[in-house]
Design a protein around this motif. Structure first.
Motif, PDB file in Angstrom:
ATOM      1  N   SER A  58      91.864  62.721  55.837  1.00 59.92           N
ATOM      2  CA  SER A  58      90.914  61.745  56.392  1.00 59.92           C
ATOM      3  C   SER A  58      91.706  60.522  56.837  1.00 59.92           C
ATOM      4  O   SER A  58      92.885  60.375  56.498  1.00 59.92           O
ATOM      5  N   TYR A  59      91.054  59.647  57.555  1.00 60.49           N
ATOM      6  CA  TYR A  59      91.683  58.357  57.828  1.00 60.49           C
ATOM      7  C   TYR A  59      91.754  57.580  56.521  1.00 60.49           C
ATOM      8  O   TYR A  59      90.769  57.464  55.793  1.00 60.49           O
ATOM      9  N   SER A  60      92.934  57.106  56.224  1.00 58.78           N
ATOM     10  CA  SER A  60      93.165  56.381  54.979  1.00 58.78           C
ATOM     11  C   SER A  60      94.384  55.481  55.172  1.00 58.78           C
ATOM     12  O   SER A  60      94.944  55.397  56.258  1.00 58.78           O
ATOM     13  N   TYR A  61      94.806  54.835  54.112  1.00 57.05           N
ATOM     14  CA  TYR A  61      95.924  53.911  54.179  1.00 57.05           C
ATOM     15  C   TYR A  61      97.237  54.678  54.039  1.00 57.05           C
ATOM     16  O   TYR A  61      97.356  55.573  53.203  1.00 57.05           O
ATOM     17  N   ARG A  62      98.225  54.311  54.863  1.00 56.34           N
ATOM     18  CA  ARG A  62      99.503  55.039  54.804  1.00 56.34           C
ATOM     19  C   ARG A  62     100.117  54.922  53.408  1.00 56.34           C
ATOM     20  O   ARG A  62     100.702  55.878  52.894  1.00 56.34           O
ATOM     21  N   GLY A  63      99.987  53.746  52.778  1.00 56.33           N
ATOM     22  CA  GLY A  63     100.543  53.550  51.438  1.00 56.33           C
ATOM     23  C   GLY A  63      99.883  54.435  50.406  1.00 56.33           C
ATOM     24  O   GLY A  63     100.523  54.866  49.443  1.00 56.33           O
ATOM     25  N   TYR A  64      98.604  54.724  50.603  1.00 55.45           N
ATOM     26  CA  TYR A  64      97.915  55.632  49.684  1.00 55.45           C
ATOM     27  C   TYR A  64      98.499  57.034  49.789  1.00 55.45           C
ATOM     28  O   TYR A  64      98.766  57.694  48.777  1.00 55.45           O
ATOM     29  N   ASP A  65      98.710  57.510  51.017  1.00 59.13           N
ATOM     30  CA  ASP A  65      99.235  58.862  51.209  1.00 59.13           C
ATOM     31  C   ASP A  65     100.619  59.003  50.591  1.00 59.13           C
ATOM     32  O   ASP A  65     100.931  60.013  49.952  1.00 59.13           O
ATOM     33  N   ILE A  66     101.441  57.986  50.763  1.00 61.35           N
ATOM     34  CA  ILE A  66     102.792  58.024  50.186  1.00 61.35           C
ATOM     35  C   ILE A  66     102.734  57.939  48.663  1.00 61.35           C
ATOM     36  O   ILE A  66     103.399  58.705  47.952  1.00 61.35           O
ATOM     37  N   ALA A  67     101.925  57.023  48.145  1.00 62.19           N
ATOM     38  CA  ALA A  67     101.808  56.866  46.695  1.00 62.19           C
ATOM     39  C   ALA A  67     101.263  58.130  46.042  1.00 62.19           C
ATOM     40  O   ALA A  67     101.732  58.549  44.971  1.00 62.19           O
ATOM     41  N   ASN A  68     100.282  58.729  46.690  1.00 65.39           N
ATOM     42  CA  ASN A  68      99.707  59.960  46.152  1.00 65.39           C
ATOM     43  C   ASN A  68     100.773  61.053  46.072  1.00 65.39           C
ATOM     44  O   ASN A  68     100.839  61.811  45.091  1.00 65.39           O
ATOM     45  N   HIS A  69     101.625  61.106  47.090  1.00 66.01           N
ATOM     46  CA  HIS A  69     102.735  62.067  47.077  1.00 66.01           C
ATOM     47  C   HIS A  69     103.701  61.760  45.930  1.00 66.01           C
ATOM     48  O   HIS A  69     104.116  62.666  45.200  1.00 66.01           O
ATOM     49  N   PHE A  70     104.050  60.498  45.749  1.00 65.77           N
ATOM     50  CA  PHE A  70     104.957  60.134  44.657  1.00 65.77           C
ATOM     51  C   PHE A  70     104.361  60.477  43.289  1.00 65.77           C
ATOM     52  O   PHE A  70     105.074  60.913  42.379  1.00 65.77           O
ATOM     53  N   ASN A  71     103.055  60.271  43.135  1.00 67.48           N
ATOM     54  CA  ASN A  71     102.416  60.625  41.864  1.00 67.48           C
ATOM     55  C   ASN A  71     102.531  62.109  41.574  1.00 67.48           C
ATOM     56  O   ASN A  71     102.558  62.524  40.405  1.00 67.48           O
ATOM     57  N   GLU A  72     102.617  62.927  42.635  1.00 61.07           N
ATOM     58  CA  GLU A  72     102.699  64.376  42.448  1.00 61.07           C
ATOM     59  C   GLU A  72     104.080  64.836  41.980  1.00 61.07           C
ATOM     60  O   GLU A  72     104.242  66.008  41.641  1.00 61.07           O
ATOM     61  N   TYR A  73     105.058  63.932  41.960  1.00 62.96           N
ATOM     62  CA  TYR A  73     106.341  64.285  41.351  1.00 62.96           C
ATOM     63  C   TYR A  73     106.137  64.682  39.883  1.00 62.96           C
ATOM     64  O   TYR A  73     106.938  65.415  39.305  1.00 62.96           O
ATOM     65  N   ALA A  74     105.051  64.186  39.285  1.00 59.46           N
ATOM     66  CA  ALA A  74     104.773  64.442  37.870  1.00 59.46           C
ATOM     67  C   ALA A  74     104.306  65.861  37.609  1.00 59.46           C
ATOM     68  O   ALA A  74     104.341  66.328  36.465  1.00 59.46           O
ATOM     69  N   GLY A  75     103.866  66.582  38.656  1.00 54.19           N
ATOM     70  CA  GLY A  75     103.309  67.915  38.469  1.00 54.19           C
ATOM     71  C   GLY A  75     101.988  67.852  37.715  1.00 54.19           C
ATOM     72  O   GLY A  75     101.526  66.781  37.309  1.00 54.19           O
ATOM     73  N   LEU A  76     101.389  69.009  37.515  1.00 50.55           N
ATOM     74  CA  LEU A  76     100.095  69.040  36.824  1.00 50.55           C
ATOM     75  C   LEU A  76     100.208  68.686  35.354  1.00 50.55           C
ATOM     76  O   LEU A  76      99.217  68.338  34.715  1.00 50.55           O
ATOM     77  N   ASP A  77     101.429  68.770  34.805  1.00 52.66           N
ATOM     78  CA  ASP A  77     101.634  68.374  33.409  1.00 52.66           C
ATOM     79  C   ASP A  77     101.564  66.862  33.235  1.00 52.66           C
ATOM     80  O   ASP A  77     101.420  66.364  32.117  1.00 52.66           O
ATOM     81  N   GLY A  78     101.687  66.138  34.345  1.00 52.55           N
ATOM     82  CA  GLY A  78     101.525  64.694  34.292  1.00 52.55           C
ATOM     83  C   GLY A  78     102.679  63.952  33.637  1.00 52.55           C
ATOM     84  O   GLY A  78     102.470  62.974  32.904  1.00 52.55           O
ATOM     85  N   ASN A  79     103.905  64.385  33.930  1.00 54.09           N
ATOM     86  CA  ASN A  79     105.070  63.664  33.412  1.00 54.09           C
ATOM     87  C   ASN A  79     105.403  62.529  34.382  1.00 54.09           C
ATOM     88  O   ASN A  79     106.241  62.683  35.272  1.00 54.09           O
ATOM     89  N   TYR A  80     104.747  61.380  34.195  1.00 54.43           N
ATOM     90  CA  TYR A  80     104.882  60.281  35.160  1.00 54.43           C
ATOM     91  C   TYR A  80     106.193  59.518  35.005  1.00 54.43           C
ATOM     92  O   TYR A  80     106.456  58.595  35.774  1.00 54.43           O
ATOM     93  N   ASN A  81     107.027  59.943  34.070  1.00 52.78           N
ATOM     94  CA  ASN A  81     108.400  59.433  34.030  1.00 52.78           C
ATOM     95  C   ASN A  81     109.186  59.900  35.251  1.00 52.78           C
ATOM     96  O   ASN A  81     110.241  59.348  35.576  1.00 52.78           O
ATOM     97  N   LEU A  82     108.664  60.928  35.932  1.00 55.87           N
ATOM     98  CA  LEU A  82     109.323  61.470  37.126  1.00 55.87           C
ATOM     99  C   LEU A  82     108.929  60.727  38.399  1.00 55.87           C
ATOM    100  O   LEU A  82     109.449  61.040  39.474  1.00 55.87           O
ATOM    101  N   TYR A  83     108.009  59.772  38.307  1.00 50.98           N
ATOM    102  CA  TYR A  83     107.655  58.954  39.470  1.00 50.98           C
ATOM    103  C   TYR A  83     108.935  58.303  39.986  1.00 50.98           C
ATOM    104  O   TYR A  83     109.732  57.765  39.215  1.00 50.98           O
ATOM    105  N   PRO A  84     109.198  58.354  41.301  1.00 48.21           N
ATOM    106  CA  PRO A  84     110.501  57.906  41.814  1.00 48.21           C
ATOM    107  C   PRO A  84     110.780  56.424  41.586  1.00 48.21           C
ATOM    108  O   PRO A  84     109.870  55.583  41.697  1.00 48.21           O
ATOM    109  N   GLY A  85     112.017  56.120  41.267  1.00 46.31           N
ATOM    110  CA  GLY A  85     112.443  54.732  41.106  1.00 46.31           C
ATOM    111  C   GLY A  85     112.584  54.057  42.458  1.00 46.31           C
ATOM    112  O   GLY A  85     112.439  54.686  43.515  1.00 46.31           O
ATOM    113  N   ILE A  86     112.938  52.781  42.436  1.00 48.82           N
ATOM    114  CA  ILE A  86     112.950  51.986  43.670  1.00 48.82           C
ATOM    115  C   ILE A  86     113.943  52.523  44.705  1.00 48.82           C
ATOM    116  O   ILE A  86     113.639  52.565  45.903  1.00 48.82           O
ATOM    117  N   GLU A  87     115.115  52.975  44.266  1.00 50.78           N
ATOM    118  CA  GLU A  87     116.098  53.472  45.238  1.00 50.78           C
ATOM    119  C   GLU A  87     115.614  54.753  45.910  1.00 50.78           C
ATOM    120  O   GLU A  87     115.787  54.933  47.119  1.00 50.78           O
TER     121      GLU A  87
END
Length: 382
Positions: free
Chosen positions: A267-296
């Motif tokens: 849908s039409y949405s905010y570009r930052g939302y689409d990117i952030a949502n992708h970064f949150n998925e680094y955690a997988g379905l197990d939800g290991n949010y320690n895998l959320y990417p660092g600043i670099e």
């Protein structure tokens, strides 16, 4: 999902029953796309599901009206918590195998997915080179061309080379223009989910007790507070994928070609939302949010997103601005999928702990909110 090393060819739609010209319907779908009222039972074992798929192919495609069991094989590509993705192989009389992808919608997903919106967008995304070509529609799914590629794992997405290519593809995706309102649908969808989530009932007492402990007044206050802050960022609105998890990204390793698939949340949405949502998925379905990417790692992605041709020319000012935007909408992603999971917990027959997933995402929202709000407010105040 790679094809076997044998003679195969792309699906050729010639001879299909529809025979219409290239007209677009009110849903934006080309009228020549055949459709069937047949429904495939997603809960069946694969051998029984195969028999239903054979009947579906015979109904959809006139040239396959005489298919029998010996000509068709079916394998599971991926089974997510919304859809089931299958690969079907059909042996034609010419001796070639034709490969298809069949996407089966999860039960009751129409409560959280706007199918009209999805079908309207598909031809425009396909014309821009995204996803597989739509070949047919049926009661609870669609048939598409086969992509000779594998689905990524969550770990794959953080590999710098792959992350850069995802960013470049996302830049291109966000340039696609889909007819309709250009206003972001994010908050409309979140408030729609919230309204549905407030009036659920569970048959199991344990689930009902957990549900009753949820404060929807608190959630509503959090959503309004987050929206007020996010609105001050004036983030660009684009046509967004909105579900860029690893299972919706495919890679042909030999060719190095990457594909985005499954646009049902698009849908039409905010570009930052689409990117952030992708970064949150680094955690997988197990939800290991320690895998959320660092600043670099985020800045590496941003450079390739903002300037795919000359990533090192991106200014620090632009990187910093997108960092704030992304990490504010990081919270919106948690809220969206938390509420989505609550609704799914009451209606889905897929074996997954949706109620537990609600608490996982909402707790992560609460854990990250102070830092994300502080980051946004500091940026806004200059």
């Amino acid at each position: 999902m790679g094809a076997e090393k044998k003679s195969w060819k792309p699906f050729q739609p010639s001879g299909d029953a529809s025979g219409h010209g290239d007209e677009r319907t009110s849903y934006g779908v080309v009228a020549s796309i055949p459709s069937s009222k047949i429904s495939v039972d997603i809960s069946l074992p694969l051998p029984e599901m195969k028999l239903q798929l054979i009947n579906l192919f015979k109904d959809l495609f006139e040239k396959w009206s005489s298919l029998d069991d010996s000509q068709v094989s079916v394998d599971t590509v991926s089974g997510g918590i919304t859809n089931l993705l299958l690969k079907a192989s059909v042996q034609e009389t010419s001796g070639y195998d034709v490969f298809l992808t069949v996407r089966l919608y999860g039960p009751n997903t129409d409560l959280v997915i706007d199918r009209k919106r999805e079908l309207q967008a598909l031809p425009y995304l396909s014309a821009a080179g995204f996803g597989a070509k739509l070949l047919g529609l049926f009661a609870n799914g669609m048939v598409q061309t086969f992509l000779d590629a594998r689905t990524l794992s969550p770990q794959d997405m953080s590999i710098p080379k792959i992350a850069a290519e995802i960013a470049r593809q996302l830049h291109k995706f966000h340039l696609v223009e889909v007819p309709g309102s250009r206003e972001s649908q994010l908050w409309n969808d979140i408030f729609k989910f919230l309204k549905k989530a407030e009036s659920l009932e569970f048959d199991e007492k344990e689930k009902q007790d957990k549900y009753r402990a949820i404060s929807f007044k608190e959630i509503c206050n959090e959503v309004n507070k987050l929206k007020d802050v996010a609105d001050l960022l004036n983030a660009p609105v684009v046509f967004a994928h909105n579900d860029l998890l690893s299972g919706n990204i495919m890679l042909n390793d030999e060719q190095g070609k990457l594909y985005f698939i499954d646009f049902e949340y698009g849908s039409y949405s905010y570009r930052g939302y689409d990117i952030a949502n992708h970064f949150n998925e680094y955690a997988g379905l197990d939800g290991n949010y320690n895998l959320y990417p660092g600043i670099e790692a985020q800045y590496h992605f941003f450079r390739n997103y903002l300037n795919p041709e000359r990533p090192h020319d991106v200014s620090k000012k632009d990187l910093d601005a997108l960092f704030v935007e992304t990490n504010t909408f990081r919270l919106a992603s948690h809220m969206y999928w938390a509420l989505w999971a609550l609704i799914q917990a009451s209606v889905s027959r897929i074996e997954f702990d949706y109620l537990g997933y609600f608490f996982l995402r909402y707790n992560e929202y609460k854990q990250q909110k102070e830092a994300c709000f502080a980051l946004a407010r500091k940026f806004i105040s200059g």
